[in-house]
Each structure stands twice: as structure tokens, then as C-alpha cells.
Design a protein around this motif. Sequence first.
Motif, PDB file in Angstrom:
ATOM      1  N   LEU A 162      69.802  26.723  63.668  1.00  9.90           N
ATOM      2  CA  LEU A 162      69.981  27.743  63.029  1.00  9.90           C
ATOM      3  C   LEU A 162      68.888  28.343  62.237  1.00  9.90           C
ATOM      4  N   ALA A 163      68.805  29.651  62.100  1.00  5.34           N
ATOM      5  CA  ALA A 163      67.995  30.458  61.622  1.00  5.34           C
ATOM      6  C   ALA A 163      68.221  31.259  60.289  1.00  5.34           C
ATOM      7  N   THR A 164      67.502  31.557  59.156  1.00  3.41           N
ATOM      8  CA  THR A 164      68.307  32.416  58.141  1.00  3.41           C
ATOM      9  C   THR A 164      67.485  33.818  58.332  1.00  3.41           C
ATOM     10  N   GLY A 165      67.773  34.485  57.175  1.00  3.64           N
ATOM     11  CA  GLY A 165      67.309  36.060  57.191  1.00  3.64           C
ATOM     12  C   GLY A 165      68.393  36.882  57.735  1.00  3.64           C
ATOM     13  N   SER A 166      67.990  38.206  57.951  1.00  2.00           N
ATOM     14  CA  SER A 166      68.723  39.475  58.167  1.00  2.00           C
ATOM     15  C   SER A 166      69.286  39.317  59.471  1.00  2.00           C
ATOM     16  N   SER A 167      68.341  39.037  60.635  1.00  2.00           N
ATOM     17  CA  SER A 167      68.684  38.888  62.160  1.00  2.00           C
ATOM     18  C   SER A 167      69.848  38.239  62.356  1.00  2.00           C
ATOM     19  N   PRO A 168      70.092  37.043  61.892  1.00  2.00           N
ATOM     20  CA  PRO A 168      71.295  36.250  62.462  1.00  2.00           C
ATOM     21  C   PRO A 168      72.579  36.389  61.518  1.00  2.00           C
ATOM     22  N   VAL A 169      72.604  37.388  60.595  1.00  2.00           N
ATOM     23  CA  VAL A 169      73.825  37.382  59.612  1.00  2.00           C
ATOM     24  C   VAL A 169      74.904  37.908  60.525  1.00  2.00           C
TER      25      VAL A 169
ATOM     26  N   LEU B 218      66.127  25.700  60.684  1.00  2.00           N
ATOM     27  CA  LEU B 218      64.649  25.822  60.943  1.00  2.00           C
ATOM     28  C   LEU B 218      63.669  25.672  59.565  1.00  2.00           C
ATOM     29  N   ASP B 219      64.180  26.004  58.628  1.00  2.00           N
ATOM     30  CA  ASP B 219      63.356  25.974  57.371  1.00  2.00           C
ATOM     31  C   ASP B 219      63.580  26.114  56.190  1.00  2.00           C
ATOM     32  N   GLU B 220      63.145  25.766  55.209  1.00  2.00           N
ATOM     33  CA  GLU B 220      63.551  26.042  53.668  1.00  2.00           C
ATOM     34  C   GLU B 220      62.195  26.189  52.858  1.00  2.00           C
TER      35      GLU B 220
ATOM     36  N   SER C 273      67.619  30.102  48.035  1.00  2.00           N
ATOM     37  CA  SER C 273      67.401  28.979  49.079  1.00  2.00           C
ATOM     38  C   SER C 273      68.065  29.173  50.328  1.00  2.00           C
ATOM     39  N   TYR C 274      67.641  28.508  51.402  1.00  2.00           N
ATOM     40  CA  TYR C 274      68.117  28.805  52.675  1.00  2.00           C
ATOM     41  C   TYR C 274      69.452  27.976  52.829  1.00  2.00           C
ATOM     42  N   ARG C 275      69.561  26.900  52.025  1.00  2.00           N
ATOM     43  CA  ARG C 275      70.794  26.011  52.046  1.00  2.00           C
ATOM     44  C   ARG C 275      71.811  26.948  51.266  1.00  2.00           C
TER      45      ARG C 275
ATOM     46  N   LEU D 120      67.029  31.791  66.708  1.00  2.00           N
ATOM     47  CA  LEU D 120      65.778  32.242  66.245  1.00  2.00           C
ATOM     48  C   LEU D 120      65.722  33.905  65.927  1.00  2.00           C
ATOM     49  N   GLY D 121      65.036  34.200  64.649  1.00  2.00           N
ATOM     50  CA  GLY D 121      64.741  35.374  64.534  1.00  2.00           C
ATOM     51  C   GLY D 121      63.278  35.520  64.656  1.00  2.00           C
ATOM     52  N   ILE D 122      62.720  36.744  64.591  1.00  2.00           N
ATOM     53  CA  ILE D 122      61.234  36.732  64.774  1.00  2.00           C
ATOM     54  C   ILE D 122      60.553  37.490  63.489  1.00  2.00           C
ATOM     55  N   GLY D 123      59.447  37.055  62.691  1.00  2.00           N
ATOM     56  CA  GLY D 123      58.980  37.958  61.967  1.00  2.00           C
ATOM     57  C   GLY D 123      58.177  38.979  62.337  1.00  2.00           C
ATOM     58  N   SER D 124      57.898  40.029  61.412  1.00  2.00           N
ATOM     59  CA  SER D 124      56.987  41.182  61.900  1.00  2.00           C
ATOM     60  C   SER D 124      55.676  40.599  62.251  1.00  2.00           C
TER      61      SER D 124
ATOM     62  N   GLY E   9      55.419  38.139  64.121  1.00  2.00           N
ATOM     63  CA  GLY E   9      55.601  37.495  65.462  1.00  2.00           C
ATOM     64  C   GLY E   9      55.946  35.991  65.179  1.00  2.00           C
ATOM     65  N   HIS E  10      56.128  35.548  63.989  1.00  2.00           N
ATOM     66  CA  HIS E  10      56.578  34.170  63.942  1.00  2.00           C
ATOM     67  C   HIS E  10      58.089  33.616  64.231  1.00  2.00           C
ATOM     68  N   ILE E  11      58.236  32.430  64.568  1.00  2.00           N
ATOM     69  CA  ILE E  11      59.314  31.649  64.662  1.00  2.00           C
ATOM     70  C   ILE E  11      59.582  30.722  63.714  1.00  2.00           C
ATOM     71  N   ALA E  12      60.631  30.493  63.060  1.00  2.00           N
ATOM     72  CA  ALA E  12      61.035  29.714  61.952  1.00  2.00           C
ATOM     73  C   ALA E  12      59.501  30.145  60.887  1.00  2.00           C
ATOM     74  N   PHE E  13      59.018  29.276  60.191  1.00  2.00           N
ATOM     75  CA  PHE E  13      57.697  29.770  59.510  1.00  2.00           C
ATOM     76  C   PHE E  13      56.520  29.254  59.942  1.00  2.00           C
TER      77      PHE E  13
ATOM     78  N   ALA F 163      60.054  39.407  49.723  1.00  2.00           N
ATOM     79  CA  ALA F 163      59.966  39.907  48.329  1.00  2.00           C
ATOM     80  C   ALA F 163      61.206  40.836  48.121  1.00  2.00           C
ATOM     81  N   ARG F 164      61.875  41.421  49.273  1.00  2.00           N
ATOM     82  CA  ARG F 164      63.006  41.974  48.699  1.00  2.00           C
ATOM     83  C   ARG F 164      64.108  41.285  48.450  1.00  2.00           C
ATOM     84  N   PHE F 165      64.157  40.108  48.769  1.00  2.00           N
ATOM     85  CA  PHE F 165      65.121  39.013  48.141  1.00  2.00           C
ATOM     86  C   PHE F 165      65.006  38.573  46.929  1.00  2.00           C
TER      87      PHE F 165
ATOM     88  N   ASN G 161      60.803  47.541  62.587  1.00  2.00           N
ATOM     89  CA  ASN G 161      59.792  46.884  62.235  1.00  2.00           C
ATOM     90  C   ASN G 161      59.520  45.489  63.136  1.00  2.00           C
ATOM     91  N   LYS G 162      60.291  45.332  63.956  1.00  2.00           N
ATOM     92  CA  LYS G 162      60.034  44.132  64.722  1.00  2.00           C
ATOM     93  C   LYS G 162      59.681  44.331  66.307  1.00  2.00           C
ATOM     94  N   ALA G 163      59.261  45.904  66.557  1.00  2.00           N
ATOM     95  CA  ALA G 163      59.296  46.362  67.936  1.00  2.00           C
ATOM     96  C   ALA G 163      57.874  45.775  68.373  1.00  2.00           C
TER      97      ALA G 163
HETATM   98  C1  F6R Z   1      64.170  31.873  59.002  1.00  2.00           C
HETATM   99  C2  F6R Z   1      63.276  32.007  59.932  1.00  2.00           C
HETATM  100  C3  F6R Z   1      62.265  33.308  60.073  1.00  2.00           C
HETATM  101  C4  F6R Z   1      63.149  34.611  60.350  1.00  2.00           C
HETATM  102  C5  F6R Z   1      62.040  35.807  60.488  1.00  2.00           C
HETATM  103  C6  F6R Z   1      62.665  37.121  60.398  1.00  2.00           C
HETATM  104  O1  F6R Z   1      64.888  30.668  58.964  1.00  2.00           O
HETATM  105  O2  F6R Z   1      63.215  31.041  60.855  1.00  2.00           O
HETATM  106  O3  F6R Z   1      61.470  32.986  61.263  1.00  2.00           O
HETATM  107  O4  F6R Z   1      63.938  34.402  61.379  1.00  2.00           O
HETATM  108  O5  F6R Z   1      61.013  35.727  59.345  1.00  2.00           O
HETATM  109  O6  F6R Z   1      63.441  37.192  59.320  1.00  2.00           O
HETATM  110  P1  F6R Z   1      64.506  38.408  59.112  1.00  2.00           P
HETATM  111  O7  F6R Z   1      65.711  38.174  60.005  1.00  2.00           O
HETATM  112  O8  F6R Z   1      65.096  38.476  57.683  1.00  2.00           O
HETATM  113  O9  F6R Z   1      63.765  39.721  59.553  1.00  2.00           O
END
Ligand code: F6R
Length: 260
Positions: free
Chosen positions: A34-41, A66-68, A79-81, A131-135, A137-141, A166-168, A201-203
Motif C-alpha cells: 500500500l501507498a499513502t498520499g492523495s493519489s490512492p485515497v 511502502l513508507d513512514e 503519520s502514514y500509520r 504506488l503513487g508517483i511524486g512530482s 518521479g519518485h516511488i515510495a520515498f 508541507a500541505r499536510f 503536476n504529475k504529467a
Molecule cells: C507514499 C508514497 C509516495 C507518494 C507520492 C505521491 O506512500 O509512496 O511515493 O505516492 O509522493 O504523493 P501524492 O499521491 O500525495 O501526490
Amino acid sequence: MEVVILKTYDEMSKAAARVVADVVRHKPSMVLGLATGSSPVGLYKELARMHREEGLDFSHVTTFNLDEYVGLPGDHPQSYRFFMNENLFKHINIPPQNTHVPSGTSANHRAFCEWYEQRIRECGGIDVQVLGIGSDGHIAFNEPGSSLGSRTRMVTLTEQTIDDNARFFKDKADVPRHAISMGVGTILEARKLVMVASGKNKAEALAAAVEGPVTSMITASALQLHPDATVFTDAEAAGGLKLRDYYEWIQKEAKRLPRQ
Ligand code: F6R
């Protein structure tokens, strides 16, 4: 890598949730990453709906996140938990002892990370990893520059990720600087990868991950090396894909094929 382009976040979330749910139905004791963040909600909301309305059963499922963040206890609202309890676990019938989120507060991070990897192996490996993707290009951290063979370890977040997250937090200064993260190598060992990407912002990052070279500078590009990786994207995140028409053509043609 399969690319599935949907119009909206909602459609994207439902399509990805169907893939996860299919595996849960076929293998009730499956291991779910599982991943956290806005993408998988939205994906988690849909799994919760399937549990409520269709009886999707999670009682034998085991999960690994994936991470904490380092330094945040599990009852900290950022926290991600805490995120997982609120967005998924309390809405489905998963036994709490079957859920694993890396500890950000262990006395010995290195020993904890070794244990986490071993625990994944003991449970038979991850069947589906969300998985989500960071802006960036990261997966997890796994920030740019992370080895594509990396394993679960403590990582230092980039300024870009700190800004994005920081928005959280009340104050940017409150965003933790370190995290425990599964490695790219750990993620690639999952039997199936399901990425969700949404928003303008992910394009750029998504296009680089899907169509650019495989590189540790965009750790999501490692998905190209995986035999069973699907990216579900909404129209905005798909905006930078050069082969967009072709991906849509593949999906259309797939419907004409006899079911296998
Ligand atoms: C979180 C994680 C991160 C997020 C990524 C996108 O568990 O693995 O890689 O998936 O930072 O975050 P959001 O979905 O909030 O844009």
C-alpha cells in the motif's frame, strides 16, 4: 508497462480498485502493498465500498506499506500509520495484526528495515503493490538518485518532496526530513504493480517514467523493467504522454479480443 487513461480521478480510482479486488477474490490470503498520499485515497474508498456493499473480504489479507516518516509515532495525525487507519483499515475487515507500516520510531532503524524485508519474505512476498508517483518521479520515498536495486532503508527527503508534503502540516518546518522507505528493488519484487497518477503536476514525471529512459533519476521509470505493471492515470496526468493515442488504441482493441 500497460497505460490506462481515464477521464477523471474517480474513474481512475475505480479501475485500479477493480484490479486489486480481483486479486483479493482469487487469492483471499493475498499480500497487498500500500501507498499513502492523495493519489490512492479514491482507490481505498472504492475498496471500502466493495467491502461494505459486495462483501469483499479482507480477513485473510496481509498488508505492507511502502513508507513512514522518521520521528512520527503511529498516532500522529500526519503519520502514514494514522493515514492508513483513517483511509482504509477502519473501513474494512482486516485484522490489525495483519497490517504492517514501517516504524518511524524504532531505536535501531537498520535492524528494523532488515526485519521488514524479512517479514515480507515470510509472508510469501507482495502480490499487488499500489504506488503513487511524486512530482519528481519518485516511488515510495526513493528520491532521484536512489539505486534501482535499493532495499528498505532510511532515506533523506528532497526539498521538492518536503515542499509537496508541507500541505499536510501546519508549518513546513514540521515536515520530517527522513523516512523509512521500501527500496526500488523491494518494489520490483512484487508480483503485480498498480500505479495511480492524477493531476497536472504529475504529467511531466509520469511521461518521464513511462516514456523516458530507465534511470535512477526518475525511480518510477523502474516500472518499465517489471513484467506486470499497470499505470492508471487521469486525463490531466496523461497530458505529457507522447504515445497517448496509442495507449488509448490498445485499450480499445483489448475489448475486441476474446477474454483469456
Ligand atoms: C507514499 C508514497 C509516495 C507518494 C507520492 C505521491 O506512500 O509512496 O511515493 O505516492 O509522493 O504523493 P501524492 O499521491 O500525495 O501526490
